[in-house]
Design an enzyme around this catalytic site. Structure first.
Site, PDB file in Angstrom:
ATOM      1  N   HIS A 130      -3.295  14.162  11.677  1.00  0.00           N
ATOM      2  CA  HIS A 130      -4.287  13.115  11.493  1.00  0.00           C
ATOM      3  C   HIS A 130      -5.593  13.483  12.194  1.00  0.00           C
ATOM      4  O   HIS A 130      -5.578  14.112  13.248  1.00  0.00           O
ATOM      5  CB  HIS A 130      -3.731  11.798  12.060  1.00  0.00           C
ATOM      6  CG  HIS A 130      -4.565  10.601  11.772  1.00  0.00           C
ATOM      7  ND1 HIS A 130      -5.667  10.263  12.528  1.00  0.00           N
ATOM      8  CD2 HIS A 130      -4.463   9.655  10.804  1.00  0.00           C
ATOM      9  CE1 HIS A 130      -6.212   9.161  12.036  1.00  0.00           C
ATOM     10  NE2 HIS A 130      -5.514   8.772  10.994  1.00  0.00           N
TER      11      HIS A 130
ATOM     12  N   ASP B 137      -4.144   3.377   5.039  1.00  0.00           N
ATOM     13  CA  ASP B 137      -4.967   3.585   6.237  1.00  0.00           C
ATOM     14  C   ASP B 137      -5.380   2.250   6.843  1.00  0.00           C
ATOM     15  O   ASP B 137      -6.489   2.093   7.340  1.00  0.00           O
ATOM     16  CB  ASP B 137      -6.200   4.450   5.942  1.00  0.00           C
ATOM     17  CG  ASP B 137      -6.700   5.198   7.178  1.00  0.00           C
ATOM     18  OD1 ASP B 137      -6.130   5.004   8.268  1.00  0.00           O
ATOM     19  OD2 ASP B 137      -7.664   5.979   7.047  1.00  0.00           O
TER      20      ASP B 137
ATOM     21  N   GLU C  23       0.444   5.933   6.298  1.00  0.00           N
ATOM     22  CA  GLU C  23      -0.511   6.225   7.377  1.00  0.00           C
ATOM     23  C   GLU C  23      -1.125   4.911   7.824  1.00  0.00           C
ATOM     24  O   GLU C  23      -2.284   4.613   7.565  1.00  0.00           O
ATOM     25  CB  GLU C  23      -1.615   7.189   6.928  1.00  0.00           C
ATOM     26  CG  GLU C  23      -2.489   7.661   8.089  1.00  0.00           C
ATOM     27  CD  GLU C  23      -3.794   8.308   7.661  1.00  0.00           C
ATOM     28  OE1 GLU C  23      -4.845   7.908   8.203  1.00  0.00           O
ATOM     29  OE2 GLU C  23      -3.770   9.198   6.795  1.00  0.00           O
TER      30      GLU C  23
END
Length: 355
Positions: free
Chosen positions: A186, A314, A11
């Site tokens: 998301h 992230d 991600e």
């Protein structure tokens, strides 16, 4: 030469140069009073734009083997005009696929999709997977849509939200099953109707709740529950959904959610055949993105199984260094740590990497 083996992070955000003006629409949430020029010079924007320089150097220095890249939120979901949203998605996918083709041993990509129309989304996903070599899709919590006609020149149109548990999206989920690629769901910042005005859900006295600390997981977890309970995974049982941030808080709540969802009065009327735990052990995987809690990860492993847990960072919203330093200290059995770090991602996304 021996194959580099490290963590695989899935991600990890980017923005294409054409997307900077659109990024400015959400800038007030992370950089108040910013101008367009400020956003271009903002450190976050520079990090999102970079793939092959500082990002790669940090990966090399800390032991990140591979990143799956995706367009930062809200992407096409923040564009209410269907044609403009579809054009944004296809342009971003063309750009990102060209970028990862420069270093396919280190980078892969997830496709962005306009979610106004299920058939349009399915066609773009098919193109992205079969022609551009992408490994799945990323879609953000809800799609901005217009809920009225243009109303004439100068009249502001009314915005609404579309969620993907709606039956109109069944053709999209059918395509996901056919292509056998995961979809990453998301979070995104709230719609204007939820953030502006004294009676808005995240109005003036609650602005501090907006973003990753609270609002992201509250809003997205509701959507995930809706998808699980809608019956979509019964109709399309091979569909695989991925959610970040240690499952947006859902693994902690699974016992209670099932306890009440399985009560006779609920079970008799619910759209889905199974309960939430079933779908979290058959159709949903979670990642560590931006949630570097060893206790939390172990709870997720206990609740949904190690095969459903994947490493993620992230970046650039969290640093590669912090994530990697945390990961090095996580005290899991060696086989579990290897599975979460890279093996599960390779299998789920069918990445061209050695197990």
């Amino acid at each position: 030469m021996a194959t580099r083996k490290g963590t695989i992070a899935i991600e990890e955000a980017v923005v294409n140069p054409d997307g900077i003006p659109f990024l400015a629409k959400s800038a007030a949430f992370f950089s108040p009073a910013s101008t367009q020029q400020d956003i271009r010079e903002h450190g976050l924007t520079k990090a999102l734009l970079d793939i092959h320089s500082d990002r790669l150097a940090r990966m090399d220095a800390t032991g990140v083997e591979y990143m799956l890249l995706s367009l930062t939120s809200a992407g096409p979901q923040g564009e209410p005009d269907p044609a403009a949203s579809a054009a944004m998605a296809s342009s971003a996918n063309d750009w990102l696929s060209a970028q990862v083709a420069l270093r396919p041993s280190r980078f892969g990509a997830l496709a962005s999709l306009a979610m106004h129309d299920a058939d349009v989304a399915a066609r773009e996903l098919r193109r992205a997977v079969t022609e551009l070599g992408m490994f799945g899709a990323i879609i953000n919590d809800f799609q901005d849509v217009y809920v009225d006609d243009d109303g004439g020149a100068g009249k502001e149109r009314t915005l609404g939200k579309a969620f993907y548990d709606d039956p109109k999206y069944h053709p999209f989920w059918a395509a996901v099953q056919e292509l056998d690629v995961p979809v990453y769901l998301h979070p995104r910042y709230p719609a204007a109707s939820d953030a502006l005005g004294p009676r808005a859900r995240y109005g003036p006295s609650k602005r501090q709740l907006i973003g990753a600390a609270v609002q992201f997981h509250l809003d997205l977890s509701y959507h995930v529950y809706a998808l699980c309970s809608s019956g979509i995974f019964d109709l399309y049982p091979k569909v695989q959904l991925v959610i970040g941030h240690l499952g947006e808080g859902i693994p902690f709540n699974l016992w209670r959610a099932d306890h009440w969802y399985n009560k006779p009065v609920k079970k008799a009327a619910r759209p889905s055949k199974e309960d939430y735990s079933y779908y979290f052990t058959h159709n949903v995987s979670i990642t560590t993105s931006g949630h570097f809690s060893t206790v939390g990860l172990k709870l997720c492993i206990d609740e949904i199984g190690v095969d459903r847990c994947l490493y993620s960072i992230d970046y650039p919203y969290d640093t590669i260094e912090e994530a990697q330093e945390w990961w090095k200290g996580v005290d899991l059995p060696a086989d579990q740590k290897e599975a979460v770090a890279r093996g599960n991602a390779i299998k789920l996304f069918k990445l061209p990497l050695e197990l």
